[in-house]
Design a protein around this motif. Structure first.
Motif, PDB file in Angstrom:
ATOM      1  N   THR A 203       0.012  -4.242   9.092  1.00  0.00           N
ATOM      2  CA  THR A 203      -0.345  -4.773  10.501  1.00  0.00           C
ATOM      3  C   THR A 203      -0.311  -6.153  10.061  1.00  0.00           C
ATOM      4  O   THR A 203      -0.237  -6.778   9.046  1.00  0.00           O
ATOM      5  CB  THR A 203      -2.182  -4.441  10.469  1.00  0.00           C
ATOM      6  OG1 THR A 203      -2.912  -5.290   9.745  1.00  0.00           O
ATOM      7  CG2 THR A 203      -1.948  -3.142  10.361  1.00  0.00           C
ATOM      8  N   LEU A 204      -0.732  -6.870  11.239  1.00  0.00           N
ATOM      9  CA  LEU A 204      -0.854  -8.491  11.280  1.00  0.00           C
ATOM     10  C   LEU A 204      -1.788  -9.019  10.245  1.00  0.00           C
ATOM     11  O   LEU A 204      -1.196 -10.159   9.735  1.00  0.00           O
ATOM     12  CB  LEU A 204      -0.962  -8.995  12.765  1.00  0.00           C
ATOM     13  CG  LEU A 204      -1.003 -10.230  13.204  1.00  0.00           C
ATOM     14  CD1 LEU A 204       0.564 -10.534  13.005  1.00  0.00           C
ATOM     15  CD2 LEU A 204      -1.465 -10.269  14.473  1.00  0.00           C
ATOM     16  N   ASP A 205      -2.809  -8.406  10.006  1.00  0.00           N
ATOM     17  CA  ASP A 205      -3.707  -8.910   8.989  1.00  0.00           C
ATOM     18  C   ASP A 205      -2.927  -8.643   7.413  1.00  0.00           C
ATOM     19  O   ASP A 205      -3.908  -9.347   6.640  1.00  0.00           O
ATOM     20  CB  ASP A 205      -4.995  -8.129   9.108  1.00  0.00           C
ATOM     21  CG  ASP A 205      -5.782  -8.357  10.312  1.00  0.00           C
ATOM     22  OD1 ASP A 205      -5.232  -9.055  11.077  1.00  0.00           O
ATOM     23  OD2 ASP A 205      -6.368  -7.485  10.700  1.00  0.00           O
ATOM     24  N   ASP A 206      -2.275  -7.903   7.187  1.00  0.00           N
ATOM     25  CA  ASP A 206      -1.860  -7.798   6.048  1.00  0.00           C
ATOM     26  C   ASP A 206      -0.324  -8.569   5.634  1.00  0.00           C
ATOM     27  O   ASP A 206      -0.061  -8.564   4.372  1.00  0.00           O
ATOM     28  CB  ASP A 206      -1.117  -6.299   5.815  1.00  0.00           C
ATOM     29  CG  ASP A 206      -2.130  -5.019   6.132  1.00  0.00           C
ATOM     30  OD1 ASP A 206      -3.384  -5.559   6.050  1.00  0.00           O
ATOM     31  OD2 ASP A 206      -1.813  -4.034   6.668  1.00  0.00           O
ATOM     32  N   VAL A 207       0.204  -9.392   6.633  1.00  0.00           N
ATOM     33  CA  VAL A 207       1.457  -9.915   6.129  1.00  0.00           C
ATOM     34  C   VAL A 207       1.270 -11.261   5.915  1.00  0.00           C
ATOM     35  O   VAL A 207       0.312 -12.141   6.557  1.00  0.00           O
ATOM     36  CB  VAL A 207       2.495  -9.637   7.185  1.00  0.00           C
ATOM     37  CG1 VAL A 207       3.070  -8.155   7.313  1.00  0.00           C
ATOM     38  CG2 VAL A 207       1.874  -9.931   8.556  1.00  0.00           C
ATOM     39  N   GLU A 208       1.924 -11.922   5.089  1.00  0.00           N
ATOM     40  CA  GLU A 208       2.044 -13.317   5.020  1.00  0.00           C
ATOM     41  C   GLU A 208       2.711 -14.051   5.852  1.00  0.00           C
ATOM     42  O   GLU A 208       3.935 -13.674   6.226  1.00  0.00           O
ATOM     43  CB  GLU A 208       2.491 -13.616   3.415  1.00  0.00           C
ATOM     44  CG  GLU A 208       3.050 -14.971   2.991  1.00  0.00           C
ATOM     45  CD  GLU A 208       1.595 -15.724   3.049  1.00  0.00           C
ATOM     46  OE1 GLU A 208       0.662 -15.444   2.804  1.00  0.00           O
ATOM     47  OE2 GLU A 208       2.091 -16.977   3.515  1.00  0.00           O
TER      48      GLU A 208
ATOM     49  N   LEU B 209     -15.742 -17.674  13.151  1.00  0.00           N
ATOM     50  CA  LEU B 209     -16.070 -16.541  14.163  1.00  0.00           C
ATOM     51  C   LEU B 209     -16.485 -15.289  13.452  1.00  0.00           C
ATOM     52  O   LEU B 209     -16.301 -14.469  14.268  1.00  0.00           O
ATOM     53  CB  LEU B 209     -14.585 -16.504  14.504  1.00  0.00           C
ATOM     54  CG  LEU B 209     -13.954 -17.703  15.551  1.00  0.00           C
ATOM     55  CD1 LEU B 209     -12.741 -17.292  15.855  1.00  0.00           C
ATOM     56  CD2 LEU B 209     -15.139 -17.680  16.836  1.00  0.00           C
ATOM     57  N   SER B 210     -17.316 -15.297  12.259  1.00  0.00           N
ATOM     58  CA  SER B 210     -17.494 -13.881  11.648  1.00  0.00           C
ATOM     59  C   SER B 210     -18.584 -13.457  12.294  1.00  0.00           C
ATOM     60  O   SER B 210     -18.780 -12.266  12.144  1.00  0.00           O
ATOM     61  CB  SER B 210     -17.361 -14.256  10.232  1.00  0.00           C
ATOM     62  OG  SER B 210     -18.633 -15.167   9.938  1.00  0.00           O
ATOM     63  N   GLY B 211     -19.466 -14.343  12.918  1.00  0.00           N
ATOM     64  CA  GLY B 211     -20.519 -13.457  13.395  1.00  0.00           C
ATOM     65  C   GLY B 211     -20.390 -13.067  14.686  1.00  0.00           C
ATOM     66  O   GLY B 211     -19.314 -13.168  15.473  1.00  0.00           O
ATOM     67  N   TYR B 258      -8.695 -11.657  19.576  1.00  0.00           N
ATOM     68  CA  TYR B 258      -8.138 -11.347  18.056  1.00  0.00           C
ATOM     69  C   TYR B 258      -8.640 -12.233  17.012  1.00  0.00           C
ATOM     70  O   TYR B 258      -8.579 -11.668  15.781  1.00  0.00           O
ATOM     71  CB  TYR B 258      -6.630 -11.084  18.190  1.00  0.00           C
ATOM     72  CG  TYR B 258      -6.287  -9.556  18.542  1.00  0.00           C
ATOM     73  CD1 TYR B 258      -6.230  -8.635  17.407  1.00  0.00           C
ATOM     74  CD2 TYR B 258      -6.004  -9.050  19.664  1.00  0.00           C
ATOM     75  CE1 TYR B 258      -5.984  -7.130  17.681  1.00  0.00           C
ATOM     76  CE2 TYR B 258      -5.794  -7.569  20.054  1.00  0.00           C
ATOM     77  CZ  TYR B 258      -5.836  -7.037  18.635  1.00  0.00           C
ATOM     78  OH  TYR B 258      -5.879  -5.418  19.021  1.00  0.00           O
ATOM     79  N   ALA B 259      -8.673 -13.431  17.392  1.00  0.00           N
ATOM     80  CA  ALA B 259      -9.243 -14.438  16.235  1.00  0.00           C
ATOM     81  C   ALA B 259     -10.549 -13.804  15.606  1.00  0.00           C
ATOM     82  O   ALA B 259     -10.890 -13.669  14.436  1.00  0.00           O
ATOM     83  CB  ALA B 259      -9.396 -15.886  16.834  1.00  0.00           C
ATOM     84  N   SER B 260     -11.267 -13.537  16.977  1.00  0.00           N
ATOM     85  CA  SER B 260     -12.698 -13.106  16.328  1.00  0.00           C
ATOM     86  C   SER B 260     -12.744 -11.719  15.749  1.00  0.00           C
ATOM     87  O   SER B 260     -13.287 -11.598  14.660  1.00  0.00           O
ATOM     88  CB  SER B 260     -13.676 -12.841  17.587  1.00  0.00           C
ATOM     89  OG  SER B 260     -14.152 -14.058  18.043  1.00  0.00           O
ATOM     90  N   GLN B 264     -14.250 -11.540  11.905  1.00  0.00           N
ATOM     91  CA  GLN B 264     -15.323 -10.362  11.674  1.00  0.00           C
ATOM     92  C   GLN B 264     -14.985  -9.283  10.576  1.00  0.00           C
ATOM     93  O   GLN B 264     -15.815  -8.906   9.726  1.00  0.00           O
ATOM     94  CB  GLN B 264     -15.749  -9.841  13.054  1.00  0.00           C
ATOM     95  CG  GLN B 264     -16.440 -10.693  13.985  1.00  0.00           C
ATOM     96  CD  GLN B 264     -16.705 -10.148  15.237  1.00  0.00           C
ATOM     97  OE1 GLN B 264     -16.461  -8.880  15.652  1.00  0.00           O
ATOM     98  NE2 GLN B 264     -17.468 -10.883  15.906  1.00  0.00           N
ATOM     99  N   ARG B 265     -13.652  -8.836  10.659  1.00  0.00           N
ATOM    100  CA  ARG B 265     -13.387  -8.051   9.511  1.00  0.00           C
ATOM    101  C   ARG B 265     -13.054  -8.606   8.202  1.00  0.00           C
ATOM    102  O   ARG B 265     -12.994  -7.976   7.181  1.00  0.00           O
ATOM    103  CB  ARG B 265     -11.959  -7.335  10.350  1.00  0.00           C
ATOM    104  CG  ARG B 265     -12.492  -6.058  11.003  1.00  0.00           C
ATOM    105  CD  ARG B 265     -11.611  -5.436  11.889  1.00  0.00           C
ATOM    106  NE  ARG B 265     -12.063  -4.566  12.613  1.00  0.00           N
ATOM    107  CZ  ARG B 265     -12.702  -4.973  13.985  1.00  0.00           C
ATOM    108  NH1 ARG B 265     -12.828  -6.245  14.304  1.00  0.00           N
ATOM    109  NH2 ARG B 265     -13.278  -3.903  14.682  1.00  0.00           N
TER     110      ARG B 265
END
Lengths: 267, 267
Positions: A203-208, B209-211, B258-260, B264-265
């Motif tokens: 996913t987008l969160d896993d790639v550099e 944006l984590s909250g 998506y930035a949020s 958050q994750r």
């Protein structure tokens, strides 16, 4: 203003412009139409792009600055009746300004070089609104260029020009490139080629994403074909946290391009 | 199948469904139309939402699973001629399936509670395609709910339902909420209210944006009015790195949501 108001929709000048609403004639005449004040303003900023301008009397008053600019550049400005403008316009509510422009695309070799850091590739994208929106987003995200492969919509399509909101005139756009050739050029130029597809393992969160990256976006309905996925260095999906089956193409492209822009700047 | 094929566009049943293409009648009858297999499939997943289904003979063959499901639920399924379907459809190429549905929105107090972590608010959004795309993106980004303020488009508008790609049936949607009331409820529920607007001093890259966060999105052309900006805890803009003047509304919303979701994750 060149001559009196054009009122005859069958006048040769009107017919010559009108035929540019069709792709075959755009290719033959090497011209296209840019409609509305925003597109016309951006087109006028580039030297030698606008060939002639059609305006209604009303738009002439409202956008006097653009008419003046075109006149100062020595461009023919034709005042057209509402009926003639409706003939040239491809929108439901014409804004009264249409520019005939010369083609602005760039060869692949010029648009994609070792200096490129972020490139968007549209492979098999058929919806002109989506394609135009991706151009606009790529521009906003600071991309170096946008590549339309040969199986994608024509970026000179009226709806695509409109959705690009002037970005067609802002950054190098490549058209009609075979996807294999485009990907090879991107790789040779040192970019990592990521295919955005729901089938991606990562996913987008896993790639550099901090390095030079090209994103390949596929068709609205069926994504990217196997052979394109195989060409990419990696296949990456935008994570879906809720119940939606997928994202709209232009939306997914925005999330990917901005994730790259952010990662490249954070480094 | 209830009775024989409907061929008369003036039949009371057809007219009763047809009038739901108008907002005033949707409000009066407390029903709306969901068109196409994707919307119908998602609507059928919710108990008691679909009231009746219209299908062409062709769509009946292609989407037999949906027809079976509706029939098993005891819903009236009407076979309609192409002409009748064209009357009910709001698309250029009707897909042959239209469901009459009961309204699905949720009161603000139920949709926004202290458990909410991510909420999208549409204030003054007028384009139904954009609004539907934001619903779809909010769903994908795992948002808890979507709030349409009273100055926004009707989420039951056919184009909006279509653009939401089923998401209207996935997450709680609030309609017709005065913006001040919505913002107050969000704040009272512990969410930070961020207005997405090009005038923002902070960019998306500068804010934490984590909250729990609510994003307020404004009109396509003129953004958010002063009074709405003043209500927000902060005004945030999506950074523009290239020459584009702005982003399309649905695109900007995707980048923010998506930035949020990501922040958050990551926490």
């Amino acid at each position: 203003m060149a001559g009196s108001e054009l009122t005859n929709v069958k006048a040769p000048r009107v017919k010559a412009a009108r035929r540019l609403t069709k792709r075959a004639f755009r290719e033959q005449d090497r011209k296209f139409l840019a409609e509305g004040p925003q597109a016309v303003r951006e087109a006028l900023k580039l030297d030698g792009v606008v060939v002639e301008l059609f305006t209604t009397a009303e738009a002439e008053l409202r956008h006097g600055d653009l008419i003046t600019e075109a006149t100062l550049k020595g461009l023919p400005v034709h005042r057209a009746s509402g009926e003639v403008m409706a003939e040239l316009s491809q929108t439901v509510t014409p804004q009264g300004l249409v520019a005939v422009c010369g083609l602005v695309h760039t060869p692949l070799e010029e648009a994609v070089t070792e200096r490129a850091r972020l490139v968007a590739v549209l492979a098999h994208v058929r919806d002109p609104g989506n394609a135009g929106t991706v151009m606009r987003t790529a521009d906003a995200a600071g991309a170096d260029s946008v590549v339309f492969t040969d199986a994608s919509v024509d970026p000179y399509n009226g709806k695509c020009v409109r959705a690009s909101a002037g970005s067609l005139f802002h950054l190098p756009v490549v058209i009609g490139s075979p996807v294999g050739q485009a990907v090879q050029r991107l790789k040779d130029s040192g970019l990592r080629v990521l295919a955005a597809d729901g089938s991606g393992k990562h996913t987008l969160d896993d790639v550099e994403l901090s390095g030079p990256t090209a994103w390949v976006f596929g068709n609205e309905a069926w994504g990217l074909p196997e052979e394109v996925l195989a060409l990419a260095d990696d296949v990456v999906r935008v994570p879906i946290y809720g119940q939606a089956e997928s994202l709209n193409l232009a939306t997914a492209a925005a999330v990917c391009l901005y994730a790259s822009a952010r990662a490249q700047r954070a480094g």
